[in-house]
Design a protein around this motif. Structure first.
Motif, short mmCIF file in Angstrom:
data_model
loop_
_atom_site.label_atom_id
_atom_site.label_comp_id
_atom_site.label_asym_id
_atom_site.label_seq_id
_atom_site.Cartn_x
_atom_site.Cartn_y
_atom_site.Cartn_z
N ARG A 1 0.80 -1.20 0.05
CA ARG A 1 0.05 0.09 -0.07
C ARG A 1 0.79 1.16 -0.10
O ARG A 1 1.80 1.30 1.07
N PHE A 2 0.67 1.96 -1.02
CA PHE A 2 1.25 3.37 -1.16
C PHE A 2 0.44 4.51 -0.83
O PHE A 2 -0.65 4.35 -0.87
N SER A 3 1.26 5.52 -0.70
CA SER A 3 0.22 6.99 -0.87
C SER A 3 -0.37 7.20 -2.06
O SER A 3 0.22 6.78 -3.19
N ARG A 4 -0.97 8.29 -2.01
CA ARG A 4 -1.69 8.42 -3.40
C ARG A 4 -0.67 9.00 -4.36
O ARG A 4 -1.14 9.00 -5.47
N ARG A 5 0.24 9.61 -4.07
CA ARG A 5 1.35 10.23 -5.00
C ARG A 5 1.67 8.89 -5.90
O ARG A 5 2.23 9.24 -7.22
N PHE A 6 1.65 7.60 -5.49
CA PHE A 6 1.92 6.79 -6.28
C PHE A 6 1.28 6.75 -7.62
O PHE A 6 1.81 6.35 -8.95
N LEU A 7 0.08 7.10 -7.90
CA LEU A 7 -0.67 7.35 -9.01
C LEU A 7 -0.77 8.71 -9.62
O LEU A 7 -1.57 8.82 -10.52
N GLY A 8 0.11 9.57 -9.31
CA GLY A 8 0.16 10.82 -9.73
C GLY A 8 0.43 10.89 -11.21
O GLY A 8 0.49 9.67 -11.88
N PRO A 9 0.32 12.15 -11.70
CA PRO A 9 0.44 12.21 -13.18
C PRO A 9 1.53 11.41 -13.76
O PRO A 9 2.69 11.77 -13.43
N ALA A 10 1.08 10.49 -14.84
CA ALA A 10 2.22 9.74 -15.39
C ALA A 10 1.47 9.32 -16.75
O ALA A 10 0.30 9.17 -16.79
N THR A 11 2.43 9.01 -17.91
CA THR A 11 1.97 8.49 -19.12
C THR A 11 1.72 6.79 -18.83
O THR A 11 2.24 6.37 -17.68
N ALA A 12 1.38 6.25 -19.75
CA ALA A 12 0.98 4.81 -19.55
C ALA A 12 2.26 4.15 -19.34
O ALA A 12 2.55 3.32 -18.47
N ARG A 13 3.36 4.49 -20.32
CA ARG A 13 4.74 3.86 -20.12
C ARG A 13 5.36 3.99 -18.69
O ARG A 13 6.04 3.14 -18.14
N THR A 14 5.28 5.20 -18.32
CA THR A 14 5.85 5.68 -16.82
C THR A 14 5.15 4.63 -15.96
O THR A 14 5.75 4.13 -14.82
N MET A 15 3.63 4.55 -15.75
CA MET A 15 2.87 3.70 -14.93
C MET A 15 3.60 2.15 -15.04
O MET A 15 3.61 1.56 -13.80
N GLN A 16 3.81 1.86 -16.25
CA GLN A 16 4.46 0.58 -16.37
C GLN A 16 5.92 0.21 -15.64
O GLN A 16 6.04 -0.55 -15.14
N ARG A 17 6.31 1.42 -15.84
CA ARG A 17 7.82 1.21 -15.24
C ARG A 17 7.75 1.31 -13.87
O ARG A 17 8.66 0.67 -12.94
N ARG A 18 6.98 2.03 -13.22
CA ARG A 18 6.84 2.26 -11.88
C ARG A 18 6.26 0.80 -11.26
O ARG A 18 6.89 0.29 -10.07
#
Length: 163
Positions: free
Chosen positions: A96-113
């Motif tokens: 469980r992460f804080s809300r900033r984990f889902l902050g603004p990002a492209t789909a590719r950046t989210m994949q990398r996260r």
């Protein structure tokens, strides 16, 4: 005869010292960062009385050190993301992460996260999946060892994203 004895004594002392220094080596974990679009593992020392899994994710969230940044290491995770909890339940990591984990990002950046989290957790247990939650709400589930699929977020309760 005494020369041989001295040589043998020095060799035995050297071997004993090498064994003692190897035994005193602190435990480490690997944290995954990105350099030129490729994943790179970096070793971190685990402090006493801290769980390796928790320390690994906290180090991941802190990002690369200044020296590592000079070498080109980066993180897809935003500054300010906090680890709220981590535990295992059978073959699943519950993270469980804080809300900033889902902050603004492209789909590719989210994949990398997500891939950074999965690759950091992979060597730390036998778990096959990671359930990623944000502020207590399930955002996604990823398979450890498999690059995450495309991030196609949907807006859920109170604007939280999930897949």
């Amino acid at each position: 005869m005494t020369t041989r004895f001295v040589i043998v004594a020095v060799l035995v002392a050297g071997i004993a010292a090498a064994g003692a220094s190897a035994a005193a080596k602190p435990p480490t974990v690997d944290v995954t960062f990105v350099r030129n679009g490729k994943f790179v593992r970096v070793e971190r020392v685990v402090p006493k009385r801290v769980e390796a899994e928790t320390h690994a994710l906290r180090e991941l969230l802190q990002g690369p050190t200044r020296a590592e940044r000079r070498k080109g290491l980066r993180s897809a995770l935003r500054p300010g993301v906090r680890l709220q909890s981590l535990r295992s339940d059978g073959n699943v990591w519950l993270v469980r992460f804080s809300r900033r984990f889902l902050g603004p990002a492209t789909a590719r950046t989210m994949q990398r996260r997500l891939a950074q989290v999965a690759r950091t957790l992979a060597p730390l247990g036998r778990q096959r999946y990671a359930a990623i939650a944000v502020e207590g709400r399930l955002a996604t589930t990823i398979r450890i060892g498999v690059y995450p699929g495309a991030w196609r977020a949907k807006s859920g309760e109170k604007g939280y994203s999930y897949t």
